[in-house]
Design a protein around this motif. Structure first.
Motif, short mmCIF file in Angstrom:
data_model
loop_
_atom_site.label_atom_id
_atom_site.label_comp_id
_atom_site.label_asym_id
_atom_site.label_seq_id
_atom_site.Cartn_x
_atom_site.Cartn_y
_atom_site.Cartn_z
N ASN A 129 9.37 15.18 -0.42
CA ASN A 129 9.89 14.63 -1.67
C ASN A 129 10.73 13.40 -1.38
O ASN A 129 11.84 13.24 -1.88
CB ASN A 129 10.71 15.68 -2.43
CG ASN A 129 11.04 15.19 -3.84
OD1 ASN A 129 10.39 14.30 -4.36
ND2 ASN A 129 12.07 15.77 -4.44
N ARG A 130 10.21 12.52 -0.55
CA ARG A 130 10.94 11.31 -0.21
C ARG A 130 9.97 10.18 0.11
O ARG A 130 8.78 10.39 0.28
CB ARG A 130 11.88 11.55 0.97
CG ARG A 130 11.19 11.97 2.26
CD ARG A 130 12.23 12.34 3.32
NE ARG A 130 13.07 13.41 2.84
CZ ARG A 130 14.38 13.53 3.12
NH1 ARG A 130 14.96 12.61 3.87
NH2 ARG A 130 15.08 14.52 2.66
N TYR B 250 3.91 10.57 7.43
CA TYR B 250 4.19 11.68 8.34
C TYR B 250 5.70 11.86 8.51
O TYR B 250 6.23 12.98 8.52
CB TYR B 250 3.51 11.42 9.68
CG TYR B 250 3.58 12.56 10.66
CD1 TYR B 250 4.52 12.56 11.68
CD2 TYR B 250 2.71 13.64 10.55
CE1 TYR B 250 4.58 13.61 12.58
CE2 TYR B 250 2.77 14.68 11.44
CZ TYR B 250 3.71 14.67 12.47
OH TYR B 250 3.77 15.72 13.35
N ARG B 251 6.43 10.73 8.65
CA ARG B 251 7.88 10.83 8.80
C ARG B 251 8.53 11.34 7.51
O ARG B 251 9.51 12.09 7.56
CB ARG B 251 8.45 9.45 9.16
CG ARG B 251 8.04 8.94 10.54
CD ARG B 251 8.95 7.83 11.05
NE ARG B 251 8.98 6.67 10.17
CZ ARG B 251 8.10 5.68 10.23
NH1 ARG B 251 7.10 5.71 11.12
NH2 ARG B 251 8.18 4.65 9.41
N ALA B 252 7.97 10.97 6.38
CA ALA B 252 8.51 11.46 5.10
C ALA B 252 8.37 12.97 4.98
O ALA B 252 9.28 13.66 4.52
CB ALA B 252 7.81 10.76 3.93
N ILE C 1 0.86 -1.19 0.00
CA ILE C 1 0.00 0.00 0.00
C ILE C 1 0.90 1.24 0.00
O ILE C 1 1.85 1.33 0.79
CB ILE C 1 -0.92 0.03 1.23
CG1 ILE C 1 -1.87 -1.16 1.21
CG2 ILE C 1 -1.70 1.34 1.29
CD1 ILE C 1 -2.71 -1.28 2.47
N PHE C 2 0.61 2.16 -0.93
CA PHE C 2 1.25 3.48 -0.93
C PHE C 2 0.25 4.50 -0.37
O PHE C 2 -0.95 4.44 -0.70
CB PHE C 2 1.62 3.96 -2.34
CG PHE C 2 2.68 3.14 -3.03
CD1 PHE C 2 2.94 3.34 -4.36
CD2 PHE C 2 3.41 2.18 -2.34
CE1 PHE C 2 3.91 2.59 -5.02
CE2 PHE C 2 4.37 1.44 -2.98
CZ PHE C 2 4.63 1.63 -4.34
N LEU C 3 0.72 5.45 0.40
CA LEU C 3 -0.08 6.60 0.81
C LEU C 3 0.78 7.84 0.59
O LEU C 3 1.85 7.97 1.18
CB LEU C 3 -0.49 6.49 2.28
CG LEU C 3 -1.42 7.58 2.81
CD1 LEU C 3 -2.75 7.57 2.06
CD2 LEU C 3 -1.67 7.43 4.31
N PHE C 4 0.36 8.72 -0.31
CA PHE C 4 1.16 9.91 -0.60
C PHE C 4 0.26 11.12 -0.75
O PHE C 4 -0.94 11.00 -1.03
CB PHE C 4 2.00 9.70 -1.87
CG PHE C 4 1.21 9.63 -3.14
CD1 PHE C 4 0.74 8.41 -3.61
CD2 PHE C 4 0.91 10.76 -3.88
CE1 PHE C 4 0.01 8.32 -4.79
CE2 PHE C 4 0.20 10.69 -5.05
CZ PHE C 4 -0.26 9.46 -5.50
#
Length: 555
Positions: A549-550, A541-543, A417-420
């Motif tokens: 942009n990570r 959240y950490r990104a 799963i991606f969440l962006f």
């Protein structure tokens, strides 16, 4: 005297012809109905003057003259009601306020018709060809003056607070027409009542004022269409439609509704319909913020939202669509449509069940099955996709994941799963506006879809946030795909539409890969799904806190 008699009759015919012209050639709205009532009251004056001149009997002379003055008395309250409608304040008109407005007029009309002890008028000589006016006459004049002052105050307030040129033109037209009538009526009162002994009688001044003001109103109505807000949207106001329709002016006052709308909501013409108040008690799909941003935006944009409310013992699903009405770039109203999709939802589910049953039957029904399946897919797509990006919506994604994830875990199939979300998206809206913001969201969704496989599912999670479900994907594959998506988004450019300028965006992404899991430890699929999204959301959240942009993989 004979000249004055036929002059009044001629002016009555001209005013009546104008009345018939407006009635037959105009789209009759509530505003037209109020104006035509005002116009009809004006007709009584020249007709009564003519009728009084056709007889020498004092009784009939008195009767006709009192009818004419009664009509003039009603003009004041009719004009004030017309001013209230024209100023966009018709929502204040209820039984109590109408009674308060009408009481002075009703009282003075009764006194005029009774003419107690000749306190309104009495003849000079044997008939009413010459007459004297008493205190009731001056009370009538004072009441008309109060109505004029009240309507003038309404017009001044509207002119100061209305930003729409069309609305200001309405007010200016009404004021000009009333000034014409008032000048002639005051001139008639001054010349033929106040100083009648110093000057010869000048007949027909008030009748001329009525004719000239009515001519002005008719020209303004036909040339500028100043009373026809509803005509702009009249194609949408069809009472036989299965969709509920409400037409509002720029002040959210209901101008017209159709049968379906009145069945859905207890809102009538003249009420103020604040969409925020309407949505407050309803169960809204997603949130109302994006809908209200479009609905109340500057400039306003078409907005759509789906709501659910209880009707007797059943729940009804309704899609509300708001479309602004603009003239020369200025908002002059809105059209709200309310489409009941409860049957559509039921049809989707019913069609799906029918398709499953038909697949087990013989081959003679294959063609029918294919047609039903195609219809089902089309209807289902309408209910499960996001209108801006074409991605699946959040509700559909969660429903799918409940089934998919349990199947994956049961058969030990890896998935990810991606969440962006789009970095600094609020600043894009603030700098370039919501239209560019919408284009950024759409362009980002298209870019992400091009990077993914056909089996992957992209869904708009909310606002500028997206979710991607990747079946049959391990951790290594998920990170490779995530990096491909991140690079594709950061290297793309979106046009702002301003002198060829473009904007570049980046995304921050949380990635969660599930390669092994024990199905015996999962009691509640929904709770397990919430736990997965909580972990990937923490990674996102950490990104973002790590510089944006990570990509950050969930623990």
């Amino acid at each position: 005297m004979e000249y004055a008699l036929w002059l009044d009759f001629g002016l009555f015919l001209v005013t009546s012809a104008l009345f018939a012209y407006v009635f037959m050639s105009s789209t009759i709205t509530r505003l037209h109905k109020v104006y035509l009532t005002f116009h009809a009251c004006l007709l009584l004056w020249p007709l009564s003057q003519f009728a009084a001149g056709t007889t020498d009997d004092p009784f009939y002379q008195s009767f006709y003259l009192k009818i004419g003055f009664a009509g003039i008395s009603v003009v004041g309250v009719a004009w004030t009601i017309f001013a209230i409608f024209l100023s966009g304040s018709s929502y204040v008109l209820n039984r109590r306020s109408m009674t308060a407005l009408a009481i002075p007029t009703i009282a003075v009309v009764i006194l005029i018709l009774l003419n107690p002890s000749g306190l309104f008028m009495k003849p000079v000589g044997t008939d009413y060809a010459e007459r004297e006016y008493g205190p009731i006459f001056w009370i009538m004049v004072a009441i008309q003056f109060i109505y004029v002052v009240l309507s003038s105050a309404l017009f001044m307030r509207t002119s100061r607070h209305s930003a729409a040129p069309r609305h200001r033109r309405q007010v200016q037209t009404a004021v000009t027409g009333m000034v014409i009538l008032a000048v002639f009526a005051l001139g008639d009162t001054f010349v033929n009542v106040v100083i009648d002994k110093q000057l010869p009688t000048i007949s027909g001044l008030t009748s001329f004022g009525i004719m000239f003001s009515v001519i002005y109103f008719v020209i303004a109505i036909r040339r500028y269409g100043v009373f026809d807000v509803v005509r702009i949207a009249q194609v949408n106001v069809v009472d036989s439609m299965s969709t509920g329709v409400a037409v509002l002016d720029e002040h959210d006052v209901v101008l017209e509704t159709n049968r379906v709308f009145r069945r859905l909501f207890d809102i009538r013409t003249g009420d103020r319909l604040r969409i925020e108040t309407l949505l407050e008690p309803l169960d809204v799909e997603g949130g109302v913020d994006s809908f209200l941003q479009a609905y109340r935006g500057n400039p306003p944009r078409p907005a759509q939202i789906e709501v659910t409310f209880k009707d007797n013992d059943t729940f009804r699903h309704v899609i509300i669509h708001g479309e602004p009405i603009e003239a020369h770039g200025v908002l002059i109203g809105r059209v709200l449509t309310f489409q009941d999709v409860s049957e559509l939802r039921s049809l989707v589910e019913s069609s799906y069940r029918q398709n499953e049953a038909l697949q087990q039957r013989n081959r003679e029904l294959v063609e029918m099955q294919a047609e039903l399946y195609a219809m089902n897919q089309q209807l289902e797509r309408m209910a499960i996709t996001d209108s801006l990006t074409g991605c699946y919506n959040r509700r559909y994604l969660m429903q799918q994941l409940e089934h998919e994830i349990m199947t994956n875990i049961r058969y030990n199939i890896p998935f990810a799963i991606f969440l962006f979300d789009i970095d600094l998206f609020k600043s894009i809206n603030d700098i370039h506006g919501h239209l560019v913001g919408d284009e950024v969201i759409k362009h980002t969704a298209d870019t992400v879809r091009r990077c993914l496989r056909r089996t992957d599912i992209v869904a708009r999670y909310g606002g500028e946030e997206f979710t991607v479900y990747l079946p049959h994907t391990n951790r290594t594959q998920a990170l490779m795909l995530a990096e491909r998506v991140r690079q594709a988004v950061s290297s793309s450019e979106i046009s702002t539409g301003a002198s060829g300028r473009t904007v570049q965006v980046t995304i921050s992404m949380g990635v969660l890969a599930v390669e092994e899991s024990n199905p015996d430890r999962i009691d509640d699929p929904k709770e397990y799904l919430r736990e997965l999204f909580s972990r990937v959301d923490a990674a996102l959240y950490r990104a973002k806190n790590g510089g944006r942009n990570r990509i950050v993989a969930a623990d």
